[in-house]
Scaffold this motif. Structure first.
Motif, PDB file in Angstrom:
ATOM      1  N   ASP A   1      -6.731   7.167  21.203  1.00  0.00           N
ATOM      2  CA  ASP A   1      -6.480   8.582  21.520  1.00  0.00           C
ATOM      3  C   ASP A   1      -6.460   8.853  23.023  1.00  0.00           C
ATOM      4  OD1 ASP A   1      -9.135   8.427  22.247  1.00  0.00           O
ATOM      5  OD2 ASP A   1      -9.854   9.916  20.811  1.00  0.00           O
ATOM      6  N   GLY A   2      -6.581   7.793  23.834  1.00  0.00           N
ATOM      7  CA  GLY A   2      -6.505   7.964  25.280  1.00  0.00           C
ATOM      8  C   GLY A   2      -7.828   8.214  25.967  1.00  0.00           C
ATOM      9  N   THR A   3      -8.900   8.375  25.208  1.00  0.00           N
ATOM     10  CA  THR A   3     -10.224   8.522  25.813  1.00  0.00           C
ATOM     11  C   THR A   3     -10.829   7.136  26.030  1.00  0.00           C
ATOM     12  OG1 THR A   3     -11.326   8.695  23.660  1.00  0.00           O
ATOM     13  CG2 THR A   3     -10.553  10.740  24.672  1.00  0.00           C
ATOM     14  N   ASN A   4     -11.936   7.080  26.754  1.00  0.00           N
ATOM     15  CA  ASN A   4     -12.588   5.800  27.020  1.00  0.00           C
ATOM     16  C   ASN A   4     -13.610   5.469  25.945  1.00  0.00           C
ATOM     17  OD1 ASN A   4     -12.076   7.019  30.030  1.00  0.00           O
ATOM     18  ND2 ASN A   4     -11.802   4.801  29.965  1.00  0.00           N
ATOM     19  N   ALA A   5     -13.664   4.202  25.571  1.00  0.00           N
ATOM     20  CA  ALA A   5     -14.673   3.759  24.622  1.00  0.00           C
ATOM     21  C   ALA A   5     -16.049   3.851  25.259  1.00  0.00           C
ATOM     22  CB  ALA A   5     -14.399   2.322  24.187  1.00  0.00           C
ATOM     23  N   ALA A   6     -17.028   4.251  24.457  1.00  0.00           N
ATOM     24  CA  ALA A   6     -18.417   4.261  24.915  1.00  0.00           C
ATOM     25  C   ALA A   6     -19.093   2.935  24.615  1.00  0.00           C
ATOM     26  CB  ALA A   6     -19.182   5.395  24.257  1.00  0.00           C
ATOM     27  N   SER A   7     -18.588   2.236  23.591  1.00  0.00           N
ATOM     28  CA  SER A   7     -19.134   0.925  23.216  1.00  0.00           C
ATOM     29  C   SER A   7     -18.014   0.054  22.660  1.00  0.00           C
ATOM     30  CB  SER A   7     -20.237   1.049  22.160  1.00  0.00           C
ATOM     31  OG  SER A   7     -21.397   1.646  22.680  1.00  0.00           O
ATOM     32  N   VAL A   8     -18.163  -1.243  22.858  1.00  0.00           N
ATOM     33  CA  VAL A   8     -17.241  -2.224  22.287  1.00  0.00           C
ATOM     34  C   VAL A   8     -18.070  -3.278  21.569  1.00  0.00           C
ATOM     35  CG1 VAL A   8     -15.731  -4.163  22.857  1.00  0.00           C
ATOM     36  CG2 VAL A   8     -15.275  -1.928  23.832  1.00  0.00           C
ATOM     37  N   VAL A   9     -17.695  -3.572  20.332  1.00  0.00           N
ATOM     38  CA  VAL A   9     -18.348  -4.620  19.554  1.00  0.00           C
ATOM     39  C   VAL A   9     -17.483  -5.872  19.621  1.00  0.00           C
ATOM     40  CG1 VAL A   9     -19.218  -5.314  17.284  1.00  0.00           C
ATOM     41  CG2 VAL A   9     -19.385  -2.924  18.013  1.00  0.00           C
ATOM     42  N   LEU A  10     -18.044  -6.947  20.155  1.00  0.00           N
ATOM     43  CA  LEU A  10     -17.323  -8.212  20.257  1.00  0.00           C
ATOM     44  C   LEU A  10     -17.399  -8.975  18.942  1.00  0.00           C
ATOM     45  CD1 LEU A  10     -18.429  -9.495  23.769  1.00  0.00           C
ATOM     46  CD2 LEU A  10     -16.095  -8.977  23.084  1.00  0.00           C
ATOM     47  N   LEU A  11     -16.268  -9.583  18.557  1.00  0.00           N
ATOM     48  CA  LEU A  11     -16.176 -10.304  17.293  1.00  0.00           C
ATOM     49  C   LEU A  11     -15.670 -11.722  17.550  1.00  0.00           C
ATOM     50  CD1 LEU A  11     -14.346  -7.457  15.343  1.00  0.00           C
ATOM     51  CD2 LEU A  11     -16.821  -7.879  15.436  1.00  0.00           C
ATOM     52  N   GLY A  12     -16.266 -12.698  16.891  1.00  0.00           N
ATOM     53  CA  GLY A  12     -15.812 -14.070  17.114  1.00  0.00           C
ATOM     54  C   GLY A  12     -16.469 -15.049  16.167  1.00  0.00           C
ATOM     55  N   ASN A  13     -16.383 -16.309  16.525  1.00  0.00           N
ATOM     56  CA  ASN A  13     -16.926 -17.375  15.690  1.00  0.00           C
ATOM     57  C   ASN A  13     -18.080 -18.075  16.383  1.00  0.00           C
ATOM     58  OD1 ASN A  13     -14.610 -18.564  17.395  1.00  0.00           O
ATOM     59  ND2 ASN A  13     -15.684 -20.399  16.717  1.00  0.00           N
ATOM     60  N   ALA A  14     -18.941 -18.654  15.577  1.00  0.00           N
ATOM     61  CA  ALA A  14     -19.979 -19.564  16.051  1.00  0.00           C
ATOM     62  C   ALA A  14     -19.764 -20.865  15.302  1.00  0.00           C
ATOM     63  CB  ALA A  14     -21.371 -19.010  15.772  1.00  0.00           C
ATOM     64  N   GLY A  15     -19.521 -21.957  16.040  1.00  0.00           N
ATOM     65  CA  GLY A  15     -19.185 -23.206  15.386  1.00  0.00           C
ATOM     66  C   GLY A  15     -17.939 -23.044  14.525  1.00  0.00           C
ATOM     67  N   GLY A  16     -17.969 -23.633  13.355  1.00  0.00           N
ATOM     68  CA  GLY A  16     -16.800 -23.581  12.468  1.00  0.00           C
ATOM     69  C   GLY A  16     -16.843 -22.445  11.471  1.00  0.00           C
ATOM     70  N   SER A  17     -17.502 -21.340  11.810  1.00  0.00           N
ATOM     71  CA  SER A  17     -17.686 -20.259  10.835  1.00  0.00           C
ATOM     72  C   SER A  17     -16.380 -19.710  10.280  1.00  0.00           C
ATOM     73  CB  SER A  17     -18.518 -19.122  11.448  1.00  0.00           C
ATOM     74  OG  SER A  17     -17.857 -18.539  12.571  1.00  0.00           O
ATOM     75  N   ILE A  18     -15.321 -19.695  11.108  1.00  0.00           N
ATOM     76  CA  ILE A  18     -14.056 -19.126  10.635  1.00  0.00           C
ATOM     77  C   ILE A  18     -13.144 -20.156   9.982  1.00  0.00           C
ATOM     78  CG2 ILE A  18     -14.077 -17.330  12.408  1.00  0.00           C
ATOM     79  CD1 ILE A  18     -11.931 -18.979  13.919  1.00  0.00           C
ATOM     80  N   TRP A  19     -13.457 -21.431  10.145  1.00  0.00           N
ATOM     81  CA  TRP A  19     -12.481 -22.452   9.777  1.00  0.00           C
ATOM     82  C   TRP A  19     -12.138 -22.482   8.285  1.00  0.00           C
ATOM     83  CZ3 TRP A  19      -8.852 -24.403  12.414  1.00  0.00           C
ATOM     84  CH2 TRP A  19      -8.137 -25.498  11.926  1.00  0.00           C
ATOM     85  N   PRO A  20     -13.078 -22.383   7.352  1.00  0.00           N
ATOM     86  CA  PRO A  20     -12.691 -22.411   5.933  1.00  0.00           C
ATOM     87  C   PRO A  20     -11.697 -21.310   5.570  1.00  0.00           C
ATOM     88  CG  PRO A  20     -15.038 -22.783   6.147  1.00  0.00           C
ATOM     89  CD  PRO A  20     -14.555 -22.354   7.502  1.00  0.00           C
ATOM     90  N   ALA A  21     -11.987 -20.069   5.952  1.00  0.00           N
ATOM     91  CA  ALA A  21     -11.098 -18.954   5.598  1.00  0.00           C
ATOM     92  C   ALA A  21      -9.764 -19.067   6.331  1.00  0.00           C
ATOM     93  CB  ALA A  21     -11.768 -17.623   5.923  1.00  0.00           C
TER      94      ALA A  21
END
Length: 231
Positions: free
Chosen positions: A39-59
């Motif tokens: 909407d053009g406003t600034n985020a107050a917080s950002v949640v980072l998303l990612g993998n640790a080790g092979g957590s994403i590999w099966p899916a």
């Protein structure tokens, strides 16, 4: 849909659970500091998303078996994170998409990480075996304390006297200062018979030599996938 910080975290964890993508920390911003929301406003917080080790590999590997297009990991990540962000009333950001967001800076703030000689941020538990697949920005401040468990822990490289990453690279591309990583030497080596028979099959020798987080080391198929993407 918007809720309190704990509600948002639960929704994210539930939505991402089957994918193996994890919440990797939260960055809270001062007024006007955060990235722009839809909407053009600034985020107050950002949640980072990612993998640790092979957590994403099966899916991801199951999904990839039926995909024949470009940039499979980026595409898969977006297919999962975009709908979740929309459902939560947030804005999704990705390392592969402009406007380029400072993911490494966010990660250093969220998890208090520092770069290794390879340039990869080293985690005190996961070592070099982790990554960031996207982030979701919110209009409300989440005041997340997810980094508290590793805040104040010493930089892993500071108490690694042997530093095998510096001596293992066959073309000496790794230097003590991560800003001096010799990218061209690394890429050229990957095109040689030696590079094809070693790093391209088993992963970067210098990265594999790091003793931190050995239990999170990627499986051979995941290593090979990332090496081919780097080439």
């Amino acid at each position: 849909m918007m809720g309190g910080p704990s509600s948002i975290s639960r929704e994210i964890e539930t939505g991402l659970g089957p994918s193996g993508i994890l919440i990797r920390g939260t960055v809270d911003f001062a007024m006007g500091e955060g990235p722009l929301l839809a909407d053009g406003t600034n985020a107050a917080s950002v949640v980072l998303l990612g993998n640790a080790g092979g957590s994403i590999w099966p899916a991801f590997s199951r999904w990839k078996a039926g995909y024949d297009g470009p940039d499979p990991l980026d595409t898969w990540s977006k297919e999962i994170i975009h709908p979740l962000a929309e459902r939560l009333g947030g804005t999704a950001y990705f390392p592969s998409d402009p406007p380029w967001q400072p993911f490494q800076q966010w990660a250093m703030r969220a998890e208090r990480l520092k770069p290794s000689p390879l340039g990869i941020l080293i985690h005190p538990d996961y070592g070099l075996w982790h990554g960031y697949r996207g982030a979701i920005g919110f209009v409300q401040r989440l005041d997340d304390a997810s980094a508290s468990s590793i805040t104040g822990r010493r930089h892993a490289c500071d108490h690694c006297p042997a530093k095998p990453c510096l001596s293992t690279c066959p073309v000496s591309a790794i230097r003590p200062d991560p800003q001096n990583f010799a990218v061209s030497a690394c890429r050229s080596h990957l095109l040689t018979l030696s590079g094809q028979g070693a790093c391209m099959v088993s992963g970067c020798l210098a990265r594999n030599a790091c003793p931190v987080g050995e239990q999170y080391r990627y499986l051979s198929a995941q290593l090979e996938f990332h090496m081919h993407a780097l080439r």
